[in-house]
Structure formats: C-alpha cells, structure tokens
Design an enzyme around this catalytic site. Structure first.
Site, mmCIF file in Angstrom:
data_model
loop_
_atom_site.group_PDB
_atom_site.id
_atom_site.type_symbol
_atom_site.label_atom_id
_atom_site.label_comp_id
_atom_site.label_asym_id
_atom_site.label_seq_id
_atom_site.Cartn_x
_atom_site.Cartn_y
_atom_site.Cartn_z
ATOM 1 N N SER A 284 0.826 -1.215 0.000
ATOM 2 C CA SER A 284 0.000 0.000 0.000
ATOM 3 C C SER A 284 0.857 1.260 0.000
ATOM 4 C CB SER A 284 -0.926 0.015 1.215
ATOM 5 O OG SER A 284 -1.840 -1.055 1.141
ATOM 6 N N LEU A 285 2.012 1.216 0.674
ATOM 7 C CA LEU A 285 2.917 2.367 0.690
ATOM 8 C C LEU A 285 3.715 2.446 -0.608
ATOM 9 C CD1 LEU A 285 4.195 2.115 4.377
ATOM 10 C CD2 LEU A 285 2.376 3.574 3.464
ATOM 11 N N ARG B 184 2.747 1.636 -3.496
ATOM 12 C CA ARG B 184 1.866 2.151 -4.551
ATOM 13 C C ARG B 184 1.762 3.671 -4.531
ATOM 14 N NH1 ARG B 184 -2.558 -2.584 -5.285
ATOM 15 N NH2 ARG B 184 -1.181 -4.243 -4.578
ATOM 16 N N ASP C 266 20.386 -10.329 9.731
ATOM 17 C CA ASP C 266 21.284 -11.468 9.910
ATOM 18 C C ASP C 266 20.989 -12.287 11.157
ATOM 19 O OD1 ASP C 266 22.910 -11.159 7.653
ATOM 20 O OD2 ASP C 266 24.186 -9.689 8.652
ATOM 21 N N LEU D 225 15.845 1.749 8.324
ATOM 22 C CA LEU D 225 15.049 1.772 7.099
ATOM 23 C C LEU D 225 15.673 2.791 6.154
ATOM 24 C CD1 LEU D 225 11.655 2.008 8.998
ATOM 25 C CD2 LEU D 225 12.700 -0.069 8.063
ATOM 26 N N GLU D 226 15.815 2.422 4.900
ATOM 27 C CA GLU D 226 16.358 3.329 3.885
ATOM 28 C C GLU D 226 15.201 3.760 3.001
ATOM 29 O OE1 GLU D 226 18.035 -0.025 3.089
ATOM 30 O OE2 GLU D 226 19.697 0.127 4.484
ATOM 31 N N TYR E 263 25.896 -12.500 13.491
ATOM 32 C CA TYR E 263 26.234 -11.076 13.536
ATOM 33 C C TYR E 263 26.772 -10.644 14.898
ATOM 34 C CZ TYR E 263 26.093 -6.279 11.948
ATOM 35 O OH TYR E 263 26.464 -5.015 11.566
ATOM 36 N N LYS F 130 29.589 -3.790 11.957
ATOM 37 C CA LYS F 130 29.563 -2.324 12.026
ATOM 38 C C LYS F 130 28.333 -1.753 12.716
ATOM 39 C CE LYS F 130 29.910 -2.196 7.584
ATOM 40 N NZ LYS F 130 30.080 -1.857 6.166
ATOM 41 N N GLN G 143 22.635 -1.453 17.147
ATOM 42 C CA GLN G 143 22.221 -0.084 16.793
ATOM 43 C C GLN G 143 20.817 0.193 17.311
ATOM 44 O OE1 GLN G 143 22.379 0.287 12.531
ATOM 45 N NE2 GLN G 143 20.511 -0.856 12.215
#
EC number: 3.5.4.13
Length: 193
Positions: free
Chosen positions: A112-113, A115, A128, A137-138, A171, A178, A182
């Site tokens: 839905s997003l 679209r 991982d 989130l990118e 991980y 890295k 987080q």
C-alpha cells in the site's frame, strides 16, 4: 523453511525471537509480523560534498559521510516527517529485534505504501542471524508528492526463515560487525569495510 504465524508466536513465547515491545496478535499474520516506524530520522544535506568516493581512503569516506548526513532528527509522536519526491532518508523501526544464530529475518515494505512511491528499504532487507537492535530503514520517495511519515505507523513486515543449521559466524559474534546493537538511524559505515 519460512515460519508461519503460529511458529512466530511460539518463537516469541519461548524467547527465541525477541521483538520489543512485543507486537500484539493483530500484527502477526500468515508469515509475517508488522513493524512500526520509530521516531528517529536522518536526511542527506545537499551540496555539502561534491561526491563520496566509495572505494577511496576510509578517512575521506568518513569525512564525506559526516558532511552529507544530518544529525539525528527526533519526530515526536503525532507529528510527521515529510519525505519529498526523489529524497533519500534513514529511519528506524519502533521495535528492537533479536534473532538467534539459526534464524534469518527479512524486511518487506508494505504494498500500500509502495503504490504511493515509498520504498522502505533501498536494498538492505536481510536481518542477519544473531542480529540485535532496531532496524534501519532506507526510505526513498519515488512518487510525485511529499509523503508524511508518522511515528508508530505500520511501515513494513518481518518474516523469518530457519537456517539449515546454526550459523558459525552470527552477527553478534563478529568482531567487525559495524551496526551491532544499533538503536538509532545510524549513517553508513562503509568506511569501516
């Protein structure tokens, strides 16, 4: 083998998969768990570096990333972060996720997003085995209009697969991990490769 809803619930009950705060039953369906958007964001500041040399010296990469990334932006509950067309931003899930060494997670955006032009993860959707922390989130807005993103809105879904065995290098055991533990919208650490 991908876990079904009853297996996900059992793994949550047994503490094998940990999602904090724990999602209610209404957010677990079929093969996935809905995750919510957190309050922390980062954006890229335009024109603060001519480029980032992704194979250059690590100190130059780190300097360029520091110049182009904003400080963390905290958006209070009830307010919105506006993602403009063509803009890339980082954010985090509201929930923290911990996986054992024999389960891999996958993050999917919501159809839905999508679209409306919202990409929830540009490429990195694997969580991982041995991961613990909030998921970055990118975001990318490929649509024509700004999108208002509000903390605690449904932003994606996690599904889980059992591995054929226990990972020898999960991980949380890797010295060079890295993004271990987080909690915020952590910028790229490609300079640590």
């Amino acid at each position: 083998m991908r876990l079904c809803d009853t297996d996900i619930e059992r793994h949550l009950d047994e503490g094998k998969i940990v999602i904090e705060p724990r999602p209610g039953i209404e957010r677990i369906s079929g093969v996935s768990v809905d995750v919510l958007l957190g309050n922390e964001f980062r954006v890229f500041r335009d024109h603060t570096a001519p480029y980032i040399d992704l194979s250059g010296p690590s100190s130059e990469m780190a300097d360029a990333i520091d110049r182009v990334m904003s400080d963390e932006i905290h958006v209070p509950d009830g307010e919105a972060f506006y993602l403009h067309p063509g803009q890339l931003a980082l954010a985090v899930t509201y929930e923290s996720v911990t996986l054992p060494a024999d389960i891999v997670g996958w993050l999917d955006g919501r159809s839905s997003l999508a679209r409306l032009g919202l990409m929830v993860h540009v490429t990195a959707h694997r969580i991982d085995p041995g991961w613990s922390g909030r998921i970055v989130l990118e975001f990318y807005n490929g649509g024509k209009l700004p999108l208002a993103l509000r903390p605690k809105m449904k932003i994606g879904a996690l599904n889980f697969e059992m591995l054929s065995g226990v990972a020898a290098r999960p991980y949380n055991k890797r010295e060079n991990a890295k993004y271990k533990s987080q909690q915020g919208a952590v910028a790229s650490r490609i300079n640590q490769d």
